[in-house]
Design a protein around this motif. Sequence first.
Motif, short mmCIF file in Angstrom:
data_model
loop_
_atom_site.label_atom_id
_atom_site.label_comp_id
_atom_site.label_asym_id
_atom_site.label_seq_id
_atom_site.Cartn_x
_atom_site.Cartn_y
_atom_site.Cartn_z
N VAL A 91 -11.45 6.82 0.66
CA VAL A 91 -12.45 7.17 1.68
C VAL A 91 -11.77 7.63 2.97
N LEU A 92 -10.68 6.96 3.34
CA LEU A 92 -9.97 7.36 4.56
C LEU A 92 -9.35 8.75 4.39
N SER A 93 -8.80 9.02 3.22
CA SER A 93 -8.20 10.35 3.00
C SER A 93 -9.27 11.44 3.07
N LYS A 94 -10.48 11.14 2.54
CA LYS A 94 -11.56 12.11 2.62
C LYS A 94 -12.00 12.32 4.08
N LEU A 95 -12.05 11.24 4.83
CA LEU A 95 -12.45 11.34 6.24
C LEU A 95 -11.44 12.18 7.02
N LEU A 96 -10.16 11.91 6.80
CA LEU A 96 -9.12 12.65 7.51
C LEU A 96 -9.15 14.14 7.12
N ALA A 156 -2.89 7.09 -5.51
CA ALA A 156 -2.52 7.53 -6.86
C ALA A 156 -1.36 6.69 -7.40
N LEU A 157 -0.38 6.40 -6.55
CA LEU A 157 0.76 5.59 -7.00
C LEU A 157 0.32 4.17 -7.35
N LEU A 158 -0.69 3.66 -6.65
CA LEU A 158 -1.20 2.33 -6.95
C LEU A 158 -2.06 2.31 -8.21
N ASN A 159 -2.54 3.50 -8.62
CA ASN A 159 -3.44 3.58 -9.77
C ASN A 159 -3.00 4.71 -10.71
N ASP A 209 -5.51 6.08 -13.30
CA ASP A 209 -6.86 6.41 -12.84
C ASP A 209 -6.95 7.91 -12.60
N ALA A 210 -7.46 8.66 -13.57
CA ALA A 210 -7.50 10.12 -13.49
C ALA A 210 -8.26 10.63 -12.28
N PRO A 211 -9.45 10.07 -11.93
CA PRO A 211 -10.17 10.58 -10.75
C PRO A 211 -9.36 10.49 -9.46
N VAL A 212 -8.52 9.46 -9.34
CA VAL A 212 -7.69 9.34 -8.13
C VAL A 212 -6.68 10.49 -8.07
N TRP A 213 -6.07 10.83 -9.20
CA TRP A 213 -5.13 11.95 -9.25
C TRP A 213 -5.85 13.27 -8.96
N VAL A 214 -7.07 13.41 -9.48
CA VAL A 214 -7.86 14.63 -9.25
C VAL A 214 -8.16 14.78 -7.76
N HIS A 215 -8.49 13.65 -7.09
CA HIS A 215 -8.75 13.70 -5.65
C HIS A 215 -7.51 14.17 -4.90
N LEU A 216 -6.35 13.66 -5.28
CA LEU A 216 -5.10 14.10 -4.63
C LEU A 216 -4.89 15.60 -4.86
N ALA A 217 -5.15 16.05 -6.07
CA ALA A 217 -5.00 17.48 -6.38
C ALA A 217 -5.95 18.33 -5.53
N LEU A 256 -5.06 17.27 7.08
CA LEU A 256 -4.72 17.25 5.66
C LEU A 256 -3.41 16.52 5.35
N PRO A 257 -2.34 16.73 6.10
CA PRO A 257 -1.09 16.03 5.75
C PRO A 257 -1.27 14.51 5.69
N GLU A 258 -1.98 13.96 6.69
CA GLU A 258 -2.20 12.51 6.69
C GLU A 258 -3.13 12.11 5.56
N ALA A 259 -4.15 12.94 5.30
CA ALA A 259 -5.07 12.66 4.19
C ALA A 259 -4.32 12.61 2.87
N ILE A 260 -3.39 13.54 2.69
CA ILE A 260 -2.61 13.60 1.44
C ILE A 260 -1.75 12.36 1.29
N THR A 261 -1.20 11.89 2.40
CA THR A 261 -0.35 10.68 2.35
C THR A 261 -1.14 9.49 1.81
N TYR A 262 -2.37 9.28 2.31
CA TYR A 262 -3.18 8.16 1.83
C TYR A 262 -3.60 8.37 0.37
N ALA A 263 -3.90 9.61 0.00
CA ALA A 263 -4.29 9.88 -1.39
C ALA A 263 -3.12 9.65 -2.33
N GLU A 264 -1.91 10.00 -1.90
CA GLU A 264 -0.72 9.77 -2.71
C GLU A 264 -0.50 8.27 -2.92
N THR A 265 -0.72 7.49 -1.86
CA THR A 265 -0.58 6.04 -1.99
C THR A 265 -1.57 5.49 -3.00
#
Length: 623
Positions: free
Chosen positions: A80-85, A102-105, A108-116, A91-100
């Motif tokens: 949610v924070l990455s989407k808000l950012l 994805a690495l934690l999950n 979880d395919a939807p999490v990877w899709v969100h990062l993509a 975007l750079p900060e949003a990507i950092t949270y999304a990468e975190t």
Amino acid sequence: MTETNDADALRELALRQFQQNQIAQAEQSIQSALRIEPSDVSALVISAMIAARQHRTPDAEGFLRKALEIEPSSTECLIVLSKLLASTRRLPEAITYAETAALLNPEDAPVWVHLADLLERANRKPDALQILQKAKEQTPRDIMLLRRIAALCEQSGSKPQLLAALEELLQLDTRNLEAWLLLARTQLELGKFKETLRAADKALHLEKRHPAANLAKALALSELGRGDESETYLRNTIKVQPENGIANAALGYLLQEQGKFPESLRFLEASIRLTPHHGFAFYNLLRAKKAPEVAPEILETLRTNVHSPLTPLRDRGEMHYALGKASEDLKDFESSIQHYTEGNKIAYQTWLSQVPWRTEDYQDRFSRTMETFTQPKLEELAAEGLDTQLPLMIVGMMRSGTSLLEQILSSHPDVIGAGELPFWHDFEEEAYGDNHVPTAPRIRKLGERYLADLKKLGPKAKRITDKLPHNYAMLGLIHTAFPKAKIIHVKRSPADNCLSIFTTAYQRPPVFAHDRDNIVFAYKQYQRIIAHWREVLPPESFMEIQYEDLIADRDNLTRKLIEFAGLPWNEACLHHEKNERAVRTPSLWQVRQPIYTTSIARWKRFEPWIPEFTALLEESERQ
């Protein structure tokens, strides 16, 4: 109910109200929940979602950061924070949270899709593609995911990756018309014409009248030498989509191959009106008409669009070739050679800049052939060759006059012109055994396959010509497979020959084309191996004619050619321009004209600007 349970209930109530767009009520419920349990991470996330809906971005971000202080590994909060950012263009900060997240999950395919999604928005498409591939590992049969991967591959410009993605998608999504069309178009661009036919047929099965499917099939058929079959599909395309300039240009070119020049010009001119940035139509129009005969507005469009940023690079190159021909017609030879030179630069960049050509390897290959096929070796291998005179081989450097010679010979009623057959180059390696030494059984087997192919083209013919010019490199194999077959070598003035190579646009150029030094180098290697064949082939099998002599003394030389081929004389051979067979070489217009002399000593018009080619002429005269 305990206070904790009350907090849970209030949180769930707030979420339902939020989903039903009851924002004020949702805010009251979640505030009540947080008063009971201020460290409830899920409640803080819901508070952030409500604040974001109310455009209170700083408040939303505050709720989320507080939640992460309590539970740094909260996937929900990270997403949610990455989407808000991202919504606030961070975007750079949003990507950092999304990468975190994805690495934690990692599973979880939807999490990877969100990062993509975020990477793609940041224009990091190669990275987005890599991440989607990770998501696919978790859900390999997710059609929507496979479609996204294919779309990103298309945008990235990586044809091999796109082919792999489409093949994978179409195993599951078999009725995806757009994917079949994209596959057909990609295969066509890569020169995989049989594969193009398969994909186009799949698309046509789904929608018989689809213009793109008909066009893809037509273009593939034409490239495979099945031009007569392609006409139906081109006309299908134009019937449904008359404004399709590519189809009009392709049909115009096909009609040129068939010798139907008036009808051809109509379609080429239509293509120019419809797609004025398509160089192919201009080039083929100027091949069939002199510049003074072309409508002034067409020439003006050509002169303008060759410099237009809207004209794709390859088309710009073809336009330069067209302008080279137009300037030559108008006797402005300096402008002509400038346009031809620019056309070659672009063609080299388009076709050959990524194709490594080692001249040492090219020369060594000729040397090995000459060392292998000595006169004693030829005699040894030919002793087990096939007893037939059906193949009639025409060889020479490209643009030396082989097409004209085939047109003359195939005017004889007992001769079929097969055009340029790549057989010996495609299957050469099958003739060699251990230590790369040719063996008679292997050569004979190859010869039987080649003979079977020829007989399909003309079951009743006494001779079938194969005029692939570069077969001059294969004469050792060809002679030992067919010791009684006749080989005719056409040679031309070196300066004219190389100039003609340089001033011709090719759909699939040889590796040495479009660079003057490379053309000269290849020409010298051709001269070297021809000198070898001249020494080792039996004179009753090998005849040489000079193109210029054929033009000057056609009647006498044509009679000698027919006699050499072992055929009775036929007057039709003196009227090759009436031969209606399809011609699929750059000489398709010239070979349908009566004998003309304008191609003789053409180099003199360009002498000040082609020293590399005139030097070859001087060397030949000294020899």
